[in-house]
Design a protein around this motif. Structure first.
Motif, mmCIF file in Angstrom:
data_model
loop_
_atom_site.group_PDB
_atom_site.id
_atom_site.type_symbol
_atom_site.label_atom_id
_atom_site.label_comp_id
_atom_site.label_asym_id
_atom_site.label_seq_id
_atom_site.Cartn_x
_atom_site.Cartn_y
_atom_site.Cartn_z
ATOM 1 N N TYR A 8 0.775 -7.624 0.686
ATOM 2 C CA TYR A 8 -0.010 -8.748 0.193
ATOM 3 C C TYR A 8 0.913 -9.667 -0.605
ATOM 4 O O TYR A 8 1.792 -9.187 -1.324
ATOM 5 C CB TYR A 8 -1.138 -8.238 -0.710
ATOM 6 N N GLY A 58 -8.483 -1.378 -3.969
ATOM 7 C CA GLY A 58 -9.367 -2.342 -3.342
ATOM 8 C C GLY A 58 -8.791 -3.736 -3.342
ATOM 9 O O GLY A 58 -7.612 -3.952 -3.100
ATOM 10 N N SER A 59 -9.649 -4.687 -3.652
ATOM 11 C CA SER A 59 -9.230 -6.078 -3.639
ATOM 12 C C SER A 59 -8.666 -6.539 -4.975
ATOM 13 O O SER A 59 -8.431 -7.730 -5.166
ATOM 14 C CB SER A 59 -10.417 -6.954 -3.249
ATOM 15 N N SER A 60 -8.468 -5.609 -5.891
ATOM 16 C CA SER A 60 -8.017 -5.972 -7.239
ATOM 17 C C SER A 60 -6.506 -5.951 -7.402
ATOM 18 O O SER A 60 -6.009 -5.957 -8.523
ATOM 19 C CB SER A 60 -8.644 -5.013 -8.255
ATOM 20 N N TYR A 61 -5.760 -5.917 -6.324
ATOM 21 C CA TYR A 61 -4.312 -5.779 -6.417
ATOM 22 C C TYR A 61 -3.653 -6.988 -7.076
ATOM 23 O O TYR A 61 -2.523 -6.919 -7.505
ATOM 24 C CB TYR A 61 -3.709 -5.541 -5.032
ATOM 25 N N ARG A 62 -4.353 -8.118 -7.143
ATOM 26 C CA ARG A 62 -3.761 -9.303 -7.767
ATOM 27 C C ARG A 62 -3.877 -9.294 -9.289
ATOM 28 O O ARG A 62 -3.238 -10.107 -9.955
ATOM 29 C CB ARG A 62 -4.449 -10.558 -7.220
ATOM 30 N N ASN A 86 0.389 -1.916 4.590
ATOM 31 C CA ASN A 86 -0.273 -3.165 4.211
ATOM 32 C C ASN A 86 0.494 -3.834 3.086
ATOM 33 O O ASN A 86 0.851 -3.191 2.099
ATOM 34 C CB ASN A 86 -1.706 -2.891 3.750
ATOM 35 N N SER A 112 0.825 -1.195 0.000
ATOM 36 C CA SER A 112 0.000 0.000 0.000
ATOM 37 C C SER A 112 0.867 1.255 0.000
ATOM 38 O O SER A 112 2.085 1.204 0.107
ATOM 39 C CB SER A 112 -0.918 -0.003 1.219
#
Length: 125
Positions: A58, A103-107, A56, A51
């Motif tokens: 991941y 958001g949750s789209s970092y992958r 943060n 982040s």
């Protein structure tokens, strides 16, 4: 933003490397950053993300516990420390970045706007 990845090379299995990705832009702290990798004939694969503040992080399951992503906003640089390397880690590694909420789209590689040129990591078994 222009991203310049470096630090790849040839290493034996079990060894370590640290990749760097330098951004040529101010306001780097506004960029969400990620690392991806790709082998010939396969899709680009998410490795790690961090982040804006670095608070943060991941990871892909395949690298969790072995790789560490970090950033130094004062140096406009994001790092990927890779330990306990395996032959299956061999790939071209790319850094990527985007501003704004991810958001949750970092992958997903489509979530990132800017990409570095890639650096080759080869792990010999």
């Amino acid at each position: 933003v222009q991203l310049q990845a470096s630090g790849g090379g040839l290493v034996q299995a079990g060894g370590s490397l640290r990749l760097s990705c330098a951004a040529s832009v101010g306001g780097f702290s506004m960029y969400f950053m990620g690392w991806f990798r790709q082998v010939p004939g396969k899709e680009r694969e998410f490795v790690a993300a961090i982040s804006w503040s670095g608070g943060n992080t991941y990871y892909a399951d395949s690298v969790k516990g072995r790789f560490t992503i970090s950033r130094d906003n004062a140096k406009n640089t994001v790092y990927l420390r890779m330990n306990m390397l395996k032959a299956e880690d061999t790939a071209v590694y790319y850094c990527a970045g985007r501003t704004g909420y991810i958001g949750s789209s970092y992958r997903a590689d489509r979530s990132y706007d800017d990409w570095g040129q890639g650096t080759q990591v080869t792990v010999s078994s």
